[in-house]
Design an enzyme around this catalytic site. Structure first.
Site, PDB file in Angstrom:
ATOM      1  N   MET A  88       0.854  -1.177   0.000  1.00 30.09           N
ATOM      2  CA  MET A  88       0.000   0.000   0.000  1.00 30.09           C
ATOM      3  C   MET A  88       0.891   1.228   0.000  1.00 30.09           C
ATOM      4  O   MET A  88       1.837   1.326   0.795  1.00 30.09           O
ATOM      5  CB  MET A  88      -0.922   0.004   1.207  1.00 30.09           C
ATOM      6  CG  MET A  88      -2.048   0.994   1.106  1.00 30.09           C
ATOM      7  SD  MET A  88      -3.281   0.749   2.397  1.00 30.09           S
ATOM      8  CE  MET A  88      -4.039  -0.776   1.847  1.00 30.09           C
ATOM      9  N   CYS A  89       0.653   2.173  -0.861  1.00 34.21           N
ATOM     10  CA  CYS A  89       1.522   3.332  -1.018  1.00 34.21           C
ATOM     11  C   CYS A  89       1.243   4.384   0.050  1.00 34.21           C
ATOM     12  O   CYS A  89       0.202   4.377   0.706  1.00 34.21           O
ATOM     13  CB  CYS A  89       1.339   3.939  -2.407  1.00 34.21           C
ATOM     14  SG  CYS A  89       1.725   2.805  -3.755  1.00 34.21           S
TER      15      CYS A  89
END
Length: 522
Positions: free
Chosen positions: A1-2
């Site tokens: 997940m960024c």
């Protein structure tokens, strides 16, 4: 997940030493979310100094898509999300580039109104000198903001900071910050037109035209008449006969089949939309490309109804040679004199594991016992978890955050050989259809805690199509009274009535029974 980040400061970059220290500590949290790439961009816009930073976790495409994205016109995109629209991009492509192209061509509002899947974004339009930002229509990805007299900070995660007071960006619509006029436009989703965030004395909020999301808007104004659904009565003292009769009903069966169809599609796309190598092979053993046979999917597994159905359906879509990790978290009870992790979730987990092994004998199920001593829980809660779930601080937020944080760490003891094990899985899955309302409200903070371990958390039951189905079907058809099921063999005439019980319970219970999983907790 960024992890995405934008820091706007008026009249140039005049940060105090304390505020700079706090911003640096935010980047430490963001780098845990996205360790595969960090890139930043600084520029001056009107009277603002703008600092864009993107921390990327590689979960799509054959190569890392570095952020922030820019083009020849000076537009900028920071994107943390997954697009699950059919044929939006090919399996080998990253959807970030397609989203950026569509925003540049069609505008922000049109682009986000057509997307399915969780997302949070920050987009700078150089022609307008404006910053657009927001979350998906259900609010599944986190995005926080802090507004002061001379700065605006937007970030995926923040922690408790002295110089900044963070709140969650409302998921009720999309925001547009006009850097020249220093005003904030708010475009509510069409089903939330009555909502408008409270204006700040530093940045006034102006309500604008609403945005119609193609999927959610279809049910927002639907009036389901409870009189359209009749009550069913089944008299039997046998569980198998009880559920079999319900499944034979011409009104019950289609609803069960429809629910399972959309849930299966949700799980299919979320298990398949990731690189075909684990996080160990993607970093160290490139010869395994384009795939490896290590575990790439982990499930937060209590052995209850939701997690067991999720595991059964995931078995259909994960390659048969790949193990699936089942993370069972148990917290020590401090009131006991001995260290004992035989908590209810451990007992139901072991019971449901036996059913999975019976129903899916060819699958390798890695049941991982994650035992958390009370002292470790207390220390970790203070030093890490409270920062990750901030600004949320309720008991429920804490409980979800703790369970997800320890599960996402992926370290425990394998039940099979009683040896220590650290999972190489890149994607973690969890679901709780029975608590759908709670999940929608609290999924963002739990994901923040889990994403700290550089893993992709996907909430299987919060697909837009599932939320739409639950809303359109109506409470009378998706709920069942707790008295609906035989509680013992001595119940001579149990009655099934479509009354009040958490949404989705009836359909999941019936599907679970149809598959033969009789023992998992309901």
């Amino acid at each position: 997940m960024c992890g995405i980040f934008l820091y706007l400061v008026k009249n140039g970059d005049q940060q105090t030493d304390d505020s700079k220290l706090n911003v640096d500590s935010i980047h430490e949290l963001l780098s845990n979310r996205g360790p595969d790439s960090r890139h930043e961009l600084k520029l001056n816009i009107c009277d603002w100094s703008a600092h864009f930073v993107g921390h990327v976790l590689h979960t799509q495409g054959q190569s890392i898509c570095r952020q922030p994205l820019t083009n020849e016109n000076g537009h900028i995109l920071l994107w943390n999300g997954d697009v699950f629209n059919d044929s939006y991009v090919t399996e080998d492509e990253c959807d970030t580039t397609e989203v950026f192209k569509n925003m540049n061509r069609d505008g922000v509002l049109h682009t986000v109104s057509e997307l399915t899947g969780p997302f949070a974004f920050i987009y700078y339009n150089s022609d307008e000198q404006s910053v657009w930002f927001g979350r998906d229509v259900i609010g599944r990805h986190s995005l926080l903001w802090s507004v002061t007299a001379d700065s605006i900070l937007i970030t995926s995660v923040a922690g408790v900071k002295r110089d900044f007071k963070f709140t969650e960006v409302p998921s009720k619509g999309i925001f547009k910050l006009n850097l020249e006029t220093q005003s904030l436009d708010f475009h509510p989703w069409s089903h939330s037109e009555d909502f408008c965030p409270q204006s700040s004395e530093n940045v006034p909020i102006i309500k604008k035209t609403s945005v119609r999301h193609f999927l959610i808007d279809s049910f927002a104004n639907k009036d389901t008449n409870p009189q359209d659904v009749e009550a069913y009565t089944v008299s039997t003292n046998k569980n198998d006969e009880f559920y079999a009769r319900l499944l034979a009903n011409s009104e019950v069966l289609p609803r069960v089949e429809k629910f399972i169809d959309i849930l299966s599609k949700s799980i299919k796309v979320r298990t398949e939309k990731q690189p075909k190598v684990c996080k160990l092979c993607i970093n160290t053993r490139k010869e395994f490309w384009p795939r490896c046979n290590h575990s790439k999917l982990g499930i937060l597994f209590s052995g209850g109804l939701d997690s067991t159905v999720l595991a059964l359906l995931a078995d259909k879509f994960v390659p048969p040679e790949d193990p699936i990790d089942l993370f069972n978290v148990a917290f020590q009870n401090p009131t006991k004199s001995t260290v004992n992790f035989s908590v209810p979730d451990r007992e139901t987990g072991l019971s449901s594991l036996k059913e999975l092994q019976s129903l899916c004998p060819k699958r390798t199920w890695n049941f991982v016992k994650i035992d958390v001593p009370f002292t470790e829980l207390m220390i970790t809660r203070v030093n890490h978890i409270s920062d990750l779930i901030h600004p949320l601080d309720t008991v429920l937020d804490d409980s979800l955050g703790c369970a997800v944080w320890f599960a996402a760490r992926g370290s425990g003891v394998l039940l099979r050989d009683n040896e220590f094990y650290t999972s190489p899985a890149r994607a973690w899955a969890w679901t709780n259809c029975l608590g759908a309302t709670r999940d929608i409200a609290r999924s963002g903070d739990a994901r923040r805690a889990g994403s700290n371990w550089a893993t992709l958390w996907r909430q299987m039951s919060l697909a837009s199509a599932i939320v739409t189905w639950v809303a359109t079907t109506g409470s009378c058809a998706t709920m069942a009274d707790s008295r609906a099921r035989p509680t013992s063999m001595s119940d001579s005439s149990p009655t099934f009535c479509l009354c009040i019980r958490p949404k989705g319970a009836t359909c999941q219970t019936l599907y679970r029974w149809e598959l033969g999983t009789n023992c998992c907790c309901v």
